[in-house]
Motif scaffolding. Structure first.
Motif, mmCIF file in Angstrom:
data_model
loop_
_atom_site.group_PDB
_atom_site.id
_atom_site.type_symbol
_atom_site.label_atom_id
_atom_site.label_comp_id
_atom_site.label_asym_id
_atom_site.label_seq_id
_atom_site.Cartn_x
_atom_site.Cartn_y
_atom_site.Cartn_z
ATOM 1 N N GLY A 1 21.233 5.493 10.138
ATOM 2 C CA GLY A 1 21.750 6.441 9.166
ATOM 3 C C GLY A 1 20.753 7.544 9.021
ATOM 4 N N PRO A 2 20.909 8.506 8.136
ATOM 5 C CA PRO A 2 22.092 8.694 7.295
ATOM 6 C C PRO A 2 23.280 9.250 8.088
ATOM 7 C CG PRO A 2 20.572 10.519 7.021
ATOM 8 C CD PRO A 2 19.895 9.543 7.937
ATOM 9 N N PHE A 3 24.460 9.125 7.468
ATOM 10 C CA PHE A 3 25.676 9.619 8.092
ATOM 11 C C PHE A 3 26.422 10.577 7.175
ATOM 12 C CE2 PHE A 3 25.157 5.280 9.810
ATOM 13 C CZ PHE A 3 25.057 5.586 11.155
ATOM 14 N N VAL A 4 27.092 11.539 7.784
ATOM 15 C CA VAL A 4 28.124 12.303 7.105
ATOM 16 C C VAL A 4 29.438 11.635 7.499
ATOM 17 C CG1 VAL A 4 29.204 14.564 6.833
ATOM 18 C CG2 VAL A 4 26.764 14.396 7.394
ATOM 19 N N VAL A 5 30.241 11.214 6.530
ATOM 20 C CA VAL A 5 31.469 10.479 6.845
ATOM 21 C C VAL A 5 32.667 11.187 6.224
ATOM 22 C CG1 VAL A 5 32.663 8.253 6.721
ATOM 23 C CG2 VAL A 5 30.168 8.314 6.876
ATOM 24 N N PRO B 1 28.911 15.171 15.531
ATOM 25 C CA PRO B 1 29.828 14.025 15.559
ATOM 26 C C PRO B 1 29.292 12.864 16.389
ATOM 27 C CG PRO B 1 30.839 15.995 16.538
ATOM 28 C CD PRO B 1 29.449 16.361 16.188
ATOM 29 N N LEU B 2 29.525 11.635 15.922
ATOM 30 C CA LEU B 2 29.056 10.441 16.613
ATOM 31 C C LEU B 2 30.214 9.554 17.074
ATOM 32 C CD1 LEU B 2 26.256 9.570 14.017
ATOM 33 C CD2 LEU B 2 25.907 10.543 16.295
ATOM 34 N N PHE C 1 35.555 9.396 10.430
ATOM 35 C CA PHE C 1 34.627 9.958 11.410
ATOM 36 C C PHE C 1 33.203 9.954 10.884
ATOM 37 C CE2 PHE C 1 34.646 11.944 15.458
ATOM 38 C CZ PHE C 1 35.963 11.903 15.893
ATOM 39 N N PHE C 2 32.277 9.584 11.766
ATOM 40 C CA PHE C 2 30.854 9.553 11.429
ATOM 41 C C PHE C 2 30.139 10.696 12.139
ATOM 42 C CE2 PHE C 2 29.870 5.244 9.609
ATOM 43 C CZ PHE C 2 31.190 4.852 9.462
ATOM 44 N N GLY C 3 29.261 11.376 11.417
ATOM 45 C CA GLY C 3 28.423 12.401 12.026
ATOM 46 C C GLY C 3 26.986 12.263 11.552
ATOM 47 N N ALA C 4 26.081 12.900 12.291
ATOM 48 C CA ALA C 4 24.678 12.949 11.870
ATOM 49 C C ALA C 4 24.458 14.268 11.139
ATOM 50 C CB ALA C 4 23.770 12.864 13.088
ATOM 51 N N PRO C 5 23.882 14.217 9.929
ATOM 52 C CA PRO C 5 23.687 15.462 9.178
ATOM 53 C C PRO C 5 22.665 16.363 9.868
ATOM 54 C CG PRO C 5 22.591 13.622 8.079
ATOM 55 C CD PRO C 5 23.355 13.035 9.231
ATOM 56 N N ILE D 1 26.359 8.968 3.541
ATOM 57 C CA ILE D 1 26.074 7.533 3.488
ATOM 58 C C ILE D 1 24.648 7.376 3.981
ATOM 59 C CG2 ILE D 1 26.757 5.273 4.358
ATOM 60 C CD1 ILE D 1 28.889 6.556 2.656
ATOM 61 N N ASP D 2 23.795 6.850 3.124
ATOM 62 C CA ASP D 2 22.374 7.033 3.394
ATOM 63 C C ASP D 2 21.705 5.950 4.225
ATOM 64 O OD1 ASP D 2 21.096 9.305 3.068
ATOM 65 O OD2 ASP D 2 20.697 9.083 0.930
ATOM 66 N N LYS D 3 21.818 4.714 3.805
ATOM 67 C CA LYS D 3 21.038 3.680 4.482
ATOM 68 C C LYS D 3 21.914 2.883 5.443
ATOM 69 C CE LYS D 3 18.121 3.348 0.424
ATOM 70 N NZ LYS D 3 18.854 3.259 -0.851
ATOM 71 N N GLY D 4 21.307 2.303 6.424
ATOM 72 C CA GLY D 4 22.002 1.420 7.345
ATOM 73 C C GLY D 4 21.118 0.212 7.549
ATOM 74 N N PRO D 5 21.457 -0.734 8.388
ATOM 75 C CA PRO D 5 22.706 -0.791 9.132
ATOM 76 C C PRO D 5 23.885 -1.210 8.252
ATOM 77 C CG PRO D 5 21.435 -2.784 9.495
ATOM 78 C CD PRO D 5 20.567 -1.861 8.670
#
Lengths: 327, 327
Positions: free
Chosen positions: A34-38, A77-78, A134-138, B31-35
């Motif tokens: 993470g983190p992700f932009v969703v 985008p991931l 959809f998941f992306g990397a900020p 969404i900040d932390k993973g996994p």
């Protein structure tokens, strides 16, 4: 045809390069870093696409409306989760055509399928529904919210506005166009172009951004509302394609036509604000991203979004944009 | 009623305690932390719930079928994205009732709404579709896959099998029950109980696990297939509630009735395997999780899933479980 064969044979190849997807052999996927932009957007037959649209184009539209949300935040985008609800009795060939569209855009945008759900309605007549998460990397600089615009900021939009709406009218034969114009407008309806490059390029200095999906005026209103300001848009400065420009020129009431173009929706351009000190940066970003960017107005104290004529008077707008509960 | 009022007034309060959701004021969430363990399940009116079911129960069922996927992996639920496709003309009160159900289960399971999409069909008669993408934190020991079962492992299932299927038959008046039995079976159909505690408790030693949603025999088949083995289930050892037990006792052909119970689906129990050296651990885990666990068979070389009678002979099974493309 079994649900499980379809998952194994048609969808699993789309998840082949996603480590945590277990080849779609489980109900879950592991998402590691993470983190992700969703973002999550659903499209519905008869609402977001025409029931007879080719399913590979529908699949690509699903991907692109979601990618547009990531683009507006400057995210890379991931991959995505997918839920399909098919009409009863769907043929395997139709599902394969849909998957082929997903594959094309997965390759184009370098994303993977992470997981999802495939199900079917009880009736043949029930509209297909497709939903993607959809998941992306900020971007390094952090995502641009809708809420950061300052009074005095310039208001910009990418590309051209109104094409997709006119494309829909062309496809539904509500308006007549030349064969060439119809083809180009229809493609803009079927295949929006998520503005990923410019979204990433402006992430450092844009104060607020949103993708134009409901309609230019409506989405300017959303950005303005979130920022506690008013958006004023100069109608004549709204960028239009040649095809849309010639449609406007054919209308009796030019201001009414401009207002319509600014409220069609489905543009999937990026609307953003930046301080006027950043005009040079905007030009450089547009060039780097090979994306047209037009300055179309500015942010003022007040609220709402207004469309102004050449003399600065507000143009009456019948509907600012699309509302799924009002249409 | 406007789409944007509904988001602001009805759904935004559900996202109030999720930092990255921006009060649903953007198209995306951070969404900040993973996994993460991520799952996505959609439910459809007329397929996964009855069109007249109260919408608060439908909302809670949506949450619980997703939570069940997390439970089978021993994950701790965190929150979810939601897409709603309402029939045209949906009333605000209906959406509020749906949101009330979400709120109840959010509080119960301590999860938040992260984001989503609200849209509507063009027709009043089109079936509602709800899709959730649920995020969980994996257990320290890592998630249990479907694929890790070894030949000789014991096969276990939690709770009781067949109640939800009989509950559906009771609601559809296909079968008659006493008032008390009907109520308890119907609740098991409406409100599955995701087995989060036992899922977490077995994460250290279960070799494979899956939630039972398609039907016990079908899901045993999925686990067996993924593990490259055969699942053998002793029909008489399948746990049944008093209500389901009395239904079986009323049927002419006991073995046929047991096979039916084992293929209804919608149970949302956890089916898992563990080495026979771990029987004591299973007992301890069941006690710690306050969840009934029954040993119902074992994993053998071969493939598929078989239901065996008292003498070890295979019982003919008409349909192993639910298939959305075959029903």
């Amino acid at each position: 045809m079994s649900e499980f064969d379809i998952i194994r044979e048609v969808f699993a190849p789309l998840a082949a390069d996603a480590d945590g997807a277990f080849g779609l052999g489980d109900d879950i996927a592991m998402i590691d870093k993470g983190p992700f932009v969703v973002t999550k957007d659903a499209i519905v037959a008869g609402v977001h696409f025409l029931p007879k649209d080719p399913l590979d184009l529908v699949a690509r539209k699903l991907m692109r409306v979601n990618l547009s949300d990531l683009a507006a935040k400057g995210a890379r985008p991931l991959g995505y989760f997918l839920a399909c609800v098919w009409p009863a009795g769907v043929k395997r060939e139709q599902i394969e055509l849909f998957a082929q569209g997903l594959k094309e855009d997965q390759d184009h945008f370098r994303v993977s399928l992470f997981g999802g759900d495939t199900t079917a309605h009880r009736l043949k007549t029930s509209p297909a529904v497709f939903s993607a998460t959809f998941f992306g990397a900020p971007p390094r600089q952090g995502v641009t919210s809708r809420a950061g615009a300052q009074a005095g900021d310039d208001l910009y939009v990418t590309g051209a506005i109104g094409d997709a709406g006119l494309g829909l009218k062309a496809l539904q034969r509500e308006e007549k166009f030349t064969t060439v114009d119809k083809a180009s407008l229809a493609m803009r309806y079927h295949l929006p172009d998520p503005r990923l490059s410019i979204g990433a390029a402006i992430a450092g200095f844009a104060t607020a951004s949103i993708d134009v999906s409901d309609g230019l005026i409506a989405d300017a209103g959303h950005l303005a509302h979130a920022s506690g300001l008013r958006a004023e848009i100069d109608a004549v400065s709204i960028p239009r394609s040649t095809a849309a420009g010639s449609w406007v020129a054919r209308q009796k009431n030019r201001w009414k036509a401009l207002a319509e173009v600014a409220s069609f929706g489905d543009d999937y351009e990026i609307l953003f604000t930046a301080p006027s000190s950043m005009r040079r940066s905007v030009t450089v970003a547009a060039k780097a991203a090979k994306t047209e960017v037009s300055r179309i107005g500015s942010m003022k104290r007040g609220d709402g979004a207004a469309l102004l004529d050449e003399t600065g008077r507000e143009i009456a707008v019948k509907s600012a944009g699309f509302d799924h509960f009002k249409k």
